[in-house]
Motif scaffolding. Sequence first.
Motif, mmCIF file in Angstrom:
data_model
loop_
_atom_site.group_PDB
_atom_site.id
_atom_site.type_symbol
_atom_site.label_atom_id
_atom_site.label_comp_id
_atom_site.label_asym_id
_atom_site.label_seq_id
_atom_site.Cartn_x
_atom_site.Cartn_y
_atom_site.Cartn_z
ATOM 1 N N VAL A 118 0.816 -1.329 0.038
ATOM 2 C CA VAL A 118 -0.023 0.024 -0.038
ATOM 3 C C VAL A 118 0.748 1.412 -0.236
ATOM 4 O O VAL A 118 0.494 2.197 -0.745
ATOM 5 N N THR A 121 2.393 1.826 -3.551
ATOM 6 C CA THR A 121 1.363 2.216 -4.515
ATOM 7 C C THR A 121 1.061 3.846 -4.115
ATOM 8 O O THR A 121 0.914 4.441 -5.044
ATOM 9 N N ARG A 136 -3.880 6.735 1.499
ATOM 10 C CA ARG A 136 -3.975 5.312 1.802
ATOM 11 C C ARG A 136 -5.393 5.041 0.902
ATOM 12 O O ARG A 136 -5.532 3.785 0.452
ATOM 13 N N LEU A 140 -5.474 2.074 -1.715
ATOM 14 C CA LEU A 140 -6.489 0.941 -1.802
ATOM 15 C C LEU A 140 -7.197 0.669 -2.992
ATOM 16 O O LEU A 140 -7.674 -0.211 -3.638
ATOM 17 N N LEU A 143 -5.285 -0.731 -5.778
ATOM 18 C CA LEU A 143 -5.034 -2.040 -5.437
ATOM 19 C C LEU A 143 -6.253 -2.742 -5.951
ATOM 20 O O LEU A 143 -6.234 -3.945 -6.333
ATOM 21 N N GLU A 149 -6.272 -5.827 -3.322
ATOM 22 C CA GLU A 149 -6.535 -4.780 -1.945
ATOM 23 C C GLU A 149 -6.085 -5.986 -0.713
ATOM 24 O O GLU A 149 -5.724 -5.308 0.517
ATOM 25 N N ALA A 152 -2.542 -5.547 0.698
ATOM 26 C CA ALA A 152 -2.034 -4.231 0.929
ATOM 27 C C ALA A 152 -1.004 -4.483 1.989
ATOM 28 O O ALA A 152 -0.005 -3.326 1.569
ATOM 29 N N ASP A 153 -0.880 -4.925 3.031
ATOM 30 C CA ASP A 153 0.113 -4.940 4.003
ATOM 31 C C ASP A 153 1.074 -5.969 3.835
ATOM 32 O O ASP A 153 1.911 -6.058 4.651
#
Length: 367
Positions: A118, A121, A136, A140, A143, A149, A152-153
């Motif tokens: 994330v 991105t 953020r 998201l 993504l 999505e 993301a982490d």
Amino acid sequence: MSDIALPRTAENSLLADRSDGTAPFSSSVQFDGIVKSYGRTQVLHGIDLDIAPGEFVSLLGPSGCGKTTLLRVLAGLEDADGGAVLLGGRDVSGVPTNKRDLGMVFQSYSLFPHLRVVDNTAFGLRRRRVATAEARKRALDALALVGLEAHADKYPHQLSGGQQQRVALARALVTEPRVLLLDEPLSALDAKVRVQLRDEIRRLQLRLGITTVFVTHDQEEALSVSDRIAVMNAGRIDQIGTPEELYLRPATAHVAAFVGLSSVVRGLADGATVRVWGAEIPLQIPATGEVDVLLRPENVRLVEPAGAAVTGSVEESMFLGSMRRTLVRTEDGLLVRVQHSARTHPQYGDLVGLAVDPEPVAVRQPQ
């Protein structure tokens, strides 16, 4: 500079409500007489090309033809020696790369290994001082468009090559660039992932309506995703047209040979037609004398060898699902591809006859 929040156009911030299918931030592109040399070697010879807002145009050609150099001139990574680059009708030739508002995806993923997906991105948004929460959310959203999505982490090393390239694509789109530039973004991927991501890029481009310039040497990639294709050869554009136009009506022998599969056989041209294997075939471009004829495999037929003007032996026959493609070596040593029904299954070494359909063909001077 204070933090800013970029406008939202839909529930997903990258999906605009547009009546004509074109993103509101999408821009036209114009190359006006672009010339570029490296030392004494001229690599671009006065390139002229207009790309409409929301259009997907591929620059197709062999290595060294100048397609990546042209893309880098558009990106501002190279300065042209002559001519101008216009975005939305404005000359940006002297504008630095970071002021041109472009999204770029290259062959290498170029993700930051220490940043989560994330944050990779959102990198461009943070450089623009977009507020953390908004950056953020928009990351998201991007993504989600590429189906990542849920990742993301994660960190880049936890993703496959195809997933990393999707992150690179999301990072390029998140800033809502005027033009998306793709420089052979699929060449580092394995075949199955390459086809899947190729199709996803096209669906996403159609969904967003963003102007896209795609550099590739892979004709199948270009034919399958492009609105138009510019076929480049030695620093010039040989032909610009739809995939159908390039395949069915190539303007030059180079285009005919480079776009699609062709077998080269000898023929005798008399201006409007060429005589091949006893048949008169219409010419796409007038020619006279002895010529090399480029035959598409779908325009060649397998026939009984008895009475056939040309015979040969089967070298291989490949099953391609709904059809087969058979390679025949003629008595004079030429290799000819034949595309036919999968119900016909010739075996290695079989003697077969060949015939040609009266579809217009391209020719070139014998080599």
